[in-house]
Structure formats: C-alpha cells, structure tokens
Design an enzyme around this catalytic site. Structure first.
Site, PDB file in Angstrom:
ATOM      1  N   LYS A  70      29.936  42.183  44.428  1.00 45.10           N
ATOM      2  CA  LYS A  70      31.389  42.098  44.247  1.00 45.10           C
ATOM      3  C   LYS A  70      31.933  43.468  44.635  1.00 45.10           C
ATOM      4  O   LYS A  70      31.926  44.399  43.832  1.00 45.10           O
ATOM      5  CB  LYS A  70      31.727  41.769  42.792  1.00 45.10           C
ATOM      6  CG  LYS A  70      33.212  41.793  42.473  1.00 45.10           C
ATOM      7  CD  LYS A  70      33.827  40.436  42.580  1.00 45.10           C
ATOM      8  CE  LYS A  70      35.277  40.468  42.110  1.00 45.10           C
ATOM      9  NZ  LYS A  70      35.818  39.139  41.890  1.00 45.10           N
TER      10      LYS A  70
ATOM     11  N   SER B  45      38.678  44.240  39.932  1.00 45.22           N
ATOM     12  CA  SER B  45      39.905  44.623  39.225  1.00 45.22           C
ATOM     13  C   SER B  45      39.832  44.079  37.799  1.00 45.22           C
ATOM     14  O   SER B  45      39.848  42.862  37.598  1.00 45.22           O
ATOM     15  CB  SER B  45      41.141  44.065  39.935  1.00 45.22           C
ATOM     16  OG  SER B  45      41.294  44.635  41.215  1.00 45.22           O
TER      17      SER B  45
ATOM     18  N   THR C  23      34.681  37.892  46.830  1.00 49.42           N
ATOM     19  CA  THR C  23      35.886  38.677  47.070  1.00 49.42           C
ATOM     20  C   THR C  23      36.695  38.874  45.798  1.00 49.42           C
ATOM     21  O   THR C  23      36.492  38.209  44.787  1.00 49.42           O
ATOM     22  CB  THR C  23      36.786  38.005  48.112  1.00 49.42           C
ATOM     23  OG1 THR C  23      37.237  36.752  47.594  1.00 49.42           O
ATOM     24  CG2 THR C  23      36.058  37.788  49.418  1.00 49.42           C
TER      25      THR C  23
ATOM     26  N   GLY D  46      39.904  38.019  44.529  1.00 52.18           N
ATOM     27  CA  GLY D  46      41.061  37.164  44.741  1.00 52.18           C
ATOM     28  C   GLY D  46      40.993  36.399  46.050  1.00 52.18           C
ATOM     29  O   GLY D  46      39.938  36.266  46.677  1.00 52.18           O
TER      30      GLY D  46
END
Length: 211
Positions: A35, A39, A103, A105
């Site tokens: 990853k 966030s 990813t 998002g």
C-alpha cells in the site's frame, strides 16, 4: 512457466472493499502486498489490517512510501502533515514475484494537486483489477472508472463486485464496460482468513488471473 501475477487493486469509490479483495488476492496468489500511500493510521492502516487478517509475517508486506496521519484524500493529508508527495518515491518494489498493490482511494483521487492516482498507475504499467459495489450506484461509478482507464490505455483485468449479488448489474457492466466480471464476493461475517480461503476457491480468480 507462468509469469508471476502483479496487479493494482483500485476501487470505484471509498469503502468498496479494496482491502478485503487485496487480502483475498495476497492469500490466494501467495503474493506480497504493498500500500504505497496510506491516509489515516487507525488500526495500523490497511497494511496492518491485511497482516492481522491473514496472520502474515511482516516480510510479506512492503512498507508504505507515505504514512499520512489524517483519513482524508492523500494530497490534503500530506499537506496537513507538512509534506508534498513525490512520485519518485512511489516506484514499484524490487520484487519479481506475485505482487498486489492497493491504491489510496479511487482512480482520480489526487496524490498531490497536480498528480492523480491514475497518473501513478499509468507509470507503474501494471494491469488494474477494479473493485466495485454490487448494488445501486455501481453502474455510474464503474463505467466512469473504466472510461478513465481506457482513455489512458491502462489495461484492466476485470471487475470484482463486493456485496449481495445483484440480478442484473454484472451483465450490464460487462456489456457496457467491455471487461469481465471476474468475481462476485458476498459479505463475509465474520471476516476471516478461513472465509477468504473459501471465497477464493469458489471465485475462480486463480484461473482468471493466471497469464
């Protein structure tokens, strides 16, 4: 001799089940997980969730290039942490075995104010497995995502639909999107390594993803 599967898992929207699908693939393919941009670090982030869910040793995952504090869009999370994401730090890991890249998002989420997630995917040059909801609203989000990928000549392996099976959406998406629905994953309760293994055997993904 088969070439090891390396792919990018991207979603059509937030909370469509990218991490569950990524864990399914990591387990089924015996792949490494990466990853690159995380966030929000609650619960160790998605890397921590995959490790815990599958009971993997730490060496089965690559460390994030960016671990951002706030659970918001990466570009803003980076700015809040006093950073600007550098695409040069997002090069693929030096690994020639099976690899699952998840990813941050959806495709058009900005990693910085002049660099979208889809721009980075194009640089990686790996095919995309697109994760979408099975039910209401998925047609618009999924077809727009497929159009964005096609415009940039990014190869798409197919779709994985998460949620209760829908009687028409898979057929419509295949007809209008021009890519196959490779699997439909029902809700797993509880979500466990054993449950993922059963779904892997039922899904047929092992056959669909082999080159």
């Amino acid at each position: 001799m088969n070439t090891p599967v390396q792919l990018v898992v991207c979603g059509t929207d937030t909370d469509v089940g990218k991490t569950v699908v990524s864990a399914l693939l990591v387990q089924g393919l015996g792949a490494q997980y990466w990853k690159p941009v995380q966030s929000g670090m609650e619960g160790g982030g998605d890397t921590g969730r995959v490790l815990q869910l599958l009971g993997l040793p730490p060496e089965r995952v690559w460390p994030e290039a960016y671990r951002l504090t706030a659970p918001v869009s990466p570009h803003w999370a980076a700015e809040r942490d006093g950073l600007s994401l550098d695409p040069a730090r997002l090069g693929l890991p030096p690994w020639d075995g099976p690899l699952v890249v998840e990813t941050a998002g959806g495709l058009l989420v900005p990693l910085r104010r002049n660099w979208l997630q889809i721009d980075q995917i194009a640089v990686w040059g790996l095919p995309v497995l697109l994760v979408a909801r099975s039910g209401l609203g998925t047609l618009n989000h999924t077809l727009l995502s497929l159009e964005a990928l096609e415009r940039r000549s990014i190869p798409v392996l197919g779709l994985v639909l998460n949620g209760d099976p829908h009687p028409d959406n898979p057929r419509t998406l295949e007809a209008l999107g021009g890519v196959p629905v490779l699997a439909e994953l029902p809700p797993l309760a509880p979500l466990s390594r054993e449950g993922l293994e059963r779904q892997w055997q039922r899904s047929g993904l092992a056959r669909s993803l082999q080159p």
